[in-house]
Design a protein around this motif. Structure first.
Motif, PDB file in Angstrom:
ATOM      1  N   ARG A  22      -9.043  -0.875  -3.699  1.00  0.00           N
ATOM      2  CA  ARG A  22      -9.084  -1.119  -2.250  1.00  0.00           C
ATOM      3  C   ARG A  22     -10.400  -0.651  -1.642  1.00  0.00           C
ATOM      4  O   ARG A  22     -10.897  -1.259  -0.688  1.00  0.00           O
ATOM      5  CB  ARG A  22      -7.909  -0.405  -1.580  1.00  0.00           C
ATOM      6  CG  ARG A  22      -7.756  -0.715  -0.105  1.00  0.00           C
ATOM      7  CD  ARG A  22      -6.483  -0.101   0.446  1.00  0.00           C
ATOM      8  NE  ARG A  22      -6.228  -0.514   1.816  1.00  0.00           N
ATOM      9  CZ  ARG A  22      -5.146  -0.188   2.510  1.00  0.00           C
ATOM     10  NH1 ARG A  22      -4.192   0.558   1.944  1.00  0.00           N
ATOM     11  NH2 ARG A  22      -4.982  -0.619   3.751  1.00  0.00           N
ATOM     12  N   LEU A  77      -5.701   2.548  -6.738  1.00  0.00           N
ATOM     13  CA  LEU A  77      -6.167   2.854  -5.382  1.00  0.00           C
ATOM     14  C   LEU A  77      -7.643   2.518  -5.211  1.00  0.00           C
ATOM     15  O   LEU A  77      -8.072   2.078  -4.134  1.00  0.00           O
ATOM     16  CB  LEU A  77      -5.933   4.338  -5.081  1.00  0.00           C
ATOM     17  CG  LEU A  77      -4.484   4.771  -4.845  1.00  0.00           C
ATOM     18  CD1 LEU A  77      -4.403   6.294  -4.803  1.00  0.00           C
ATOM     19  CD2 LEU A  77      -3.944   4.177  -3.553  1.00  0.00           C
ATOM     20  N   ASN A 134      -2.525  -7.865   1.974  1.00  0.00           N
ATOM     21  CA  ASN A 134      -2.225  -6.445   2.134  1.00  0.00           C
ATOM     22  C   ASN A 134      -1.370  -5.930   0.969  1.00  0.00           C
ATOM     23  O   ASN A 134      -0.325  -5.313   1.160  1.00  0.00           O
ATOM     24  CB  ASN A 134      -1.503  -6.177   3.460  1.00  0.00           C
ATOM     25  CG  ASN A 134      -1.485  -4.683   3.817  1.00  0.00           C
ATOM     26  OD1 ASN A 134      -2.460  -3.967   3.588  1.00  0.00           O
ATOM     27  ND2 ASN A 134      -0.379  -4.212   4.374  1.00  0.00           N
ATOM     28  N   TYR A 149      -1.648  -4.630  -3.482  1.00  0.00           N
ATOM     29  CA  TYR A 149      -2.272  -4.483  -4.792  1.00  0.00           C
ATOM     30  C   TYR A 149      -1.549  -5.411  -5.760  1.00  0.00           C
ATOM     31  O   TYR A 149      -0.348  -5.664  -5.623  1.00  0.00           O
ATOM     32  CB  TYR A 149      -2.148  -3.047  -5.303  1.00  0.00           C
ATOM     33  CG  TYR A 149      -2.847  -2.010  -4.466  1.00  0.00           C
ATOM     34  CD1 TYR A 149      -4.201  -1.732  -4.659  1.00  0.00           C
ATOM     35  CD2 TYR A 149      -2.150  -1.285  -3.501  1.00  0.00           C
ATOM     36  CE1 TYR A 149      -4.845  -0.752  -3.901  1.00  0.00           C
ATOM     37  CE2 TYR A 149      -2.788  -0.316  -2.735  1.00  0.00           C
ATOM     38  CZ  TYR A 149      -4.134  -0.057  -2.937  1.00  0.00           C
ATOM     39  OH  TYR A 149      -4.763   0.905  -2.186  1.00  0.00           O
ATOM     40  N   TRP A 159      -7.008  -5.699  -5.399  1.00  0.00           N
ATOM     41  CA  TRP A 159      -6.583  -5.464  -4.022  1.00  0.00           C
ATOM     42  C   TRP A 159      -6.830  -6.744  -3.247  1.00  0.00           C
ATOM     43  O   TRP A 159      -7.945  -7.286  -3.240  1.00  0.00           O
ATOM     44  CB  TRP A 159      -7.342  -4.304  -3.392  1.00  0.00           C
ATOM     45  CG  TRP A 159      -7.227  -4.265  -1.888  1.00  0.00           C
ATOM     46  CD1 TRP A 159      -8.203  -4.532  -0.965  1.00  0.00           C
ATOM     47  CD2 TRP A 159      -6.040  -3.943  -1.125  1.00  0.00           C
ATOM     48  NE1 TRP A 159      -7.716  -4.418   0.314  1.00  0.00           N
ATOM     49  CE2 TRP A 159      -6.389  -4.043   0.248  1.00  0.00           C
ATOM     50  CE3 TRP A 159      -4.737  -3.582  -1.470  1.00  0.00           C
ATOM     51  CZ2 TRP A 159      -5.469  -3.794   1.266  1.00  0.00           C
ATOM     52  CZ3 TRP A 159      -3.826  -3.345  -0.452  1.00  0.00           C
ATOM     53  CH2 TRP A 159      -4.208  -3.437   0.895  1.00  0.00           C
ATOM     54  N   PRO A 170       0.810  -1.226   0.000  1.00  0.00           N
ATOM     55  CA  PRO A 170       0.000   0.000   0.000  1.00  0.00           C
ATOM     56  C   PRO A 170       0.839   1.269   0.000  1.00  0.00           C
ATOM     57  O   PRO A 170       0.501   2.251  -0.672  1.00  0.00           O
ATOM     58  CB  PRO A 170      -0.832  -0.143   1.279  1.00  0.00           C
ATOM     59  CG  PRO A 170      -0.930  -1.618   1.506  1.00  0.00           C
ATOM     60  CD  PRO A 170       0.379  -2.182   1.045  1.00  0.00           C
TER      61      PRO A 170
END
Length: 307
Positions: free
Chosen positions: A255, A252, A294, A296, A289, A83
């Motif tokens: 997520r 992004l 945890n 991408y 995601w 992340p």
């Protein structure tokens, strides 16, 4: 293939010749030393990671997904981003106004990632480019995004693709045979015009159905803003890389997406009937995601044998 006007070609050529020229000098490569992680999944699959490279405030590393139920066959190849990798990225450069042809100051940051130790695919390394203010075409790709180049040639071979080669244009014009060209893909080069090629990359092919270029192709009613697209690259008679281009915001958004399908976006790809070298090639690509891991993931998936 939908018909399109070559009147858009100058703008498309700008994309195909600007995407990598003048990359910044902050190239980062992973150390060849050090262990790699292998994660065994309850589904009978295992994911092996390559060595990490610093990206932003976090890390990026390649991975390959193997399916033990299929004799350990590779079924997915991708890059995993922590992340924090999407934060603290290089900011846009101050670009001098006017002058030149617009190619001299491309704001691009290159990172070289090796493949995991156990590969099982034709792909040899990943070149990840962060473009903090995008690149040509103005108003289409001039937004912050990543280019993920998965190469089937070595980095040394890629580095020889230079205009100083006396056969540079001849090799660019030597396009792959029709059996290798995916449906809907074109270089968008007008007749009797030399095929544009990017140093240290080659010739770029784009899907003429891509929503972000429809206004340029005479179909403004079909145009949508760029979020993700997929490029094929060729050099001297065969395809040598594939390239998901994806905005930072789109990655992004996986997520925070509301549905599982949005958190794991799988996009089908046209494929050529043949490939060189023979091996496992993607029938789709994925932007996902994974909350449990945890990270991408941007991946070439549904790997299919091509000869």
């Amino acid at each position: 293939m939908r018909s399109f006007s070559f009147s858009a070609a100058p703008a498309i050529v700008a994309l195909l010749t600007c995407a990598a020229v003048g990359a910044c000098s902050d190239e980062q490569s992973a150390s060849p030393a050090g262990p790699t992680d292998v994660v065994t999944l309850p589904t009978g699959e295992s994911r092996q990671y390559g060595v990490s490279v610093t990206l932003g405030n976090g890390t990026a590393r390649t991975y390959i997904l193997f399916d033990k139920r299929q004799q350990g066959r590779a079924i997915e190849l991708g890059v995993a981003l922590s992340p924090a990798a999407l934060e603290g990225l290089p900011a846009p450069m101050n670009m001098p106004p006017g002058g030149g042809d617009g190619h001299e100051h491309v704001d691009s940051h290159e990172y070289i990632l090796p493949m995991p130790q156990q590969n099982g695919t034709p792909f040899k390394f990943l070149e990840l480019d962060w473009n903090p203010q995008g690149h040509e075409i103005p108003g289409i790709y001039t937004i912050p995004h990543f280019d993920f180049h998965f190469y089937t040639i070595t980095q040394a071979e890629r580095d020889l693709i230079l205009p100083t080669d006396a056969q540079f244009q001849q090799k660019a014009d030597n396009l792959p045979p029709a059996a290798m060209v995916p449906q809907f893909y074109s270089t968008l080069t007008p007749p009797n015009v030399p095929t544009p090629a990017v140093p240290k990359m080659g010739v770029h092919w784009i899907d003429v159905r891509s929503p972000e270029i429809q206004a340029l192709l005479g179909h403004p009613e079909l145009a949508k803003p760029f979020t993700t697209t997929f490029i094929y690259g060729s050099w001297n008679g065969r395809f040598t890389f594939v390239e998901p281009m994806i905005t930072r915001d789109f990655i992004l958004g996986r997520r925070t997406a509301a549905t599982a399908a949005q958190r794991d976006s799988v996009i089908p790809l046209p494929m050529g009937a043949q490939a060189s070298p023979a091996g496992m090639y993607p029938a789709a690509y994925r932007i996902a995601w994974d909350a449990a891991a945890n990270e991408y993931r941007i991946a070439l998936t549904q790997l299919t044998q091509k000869n």
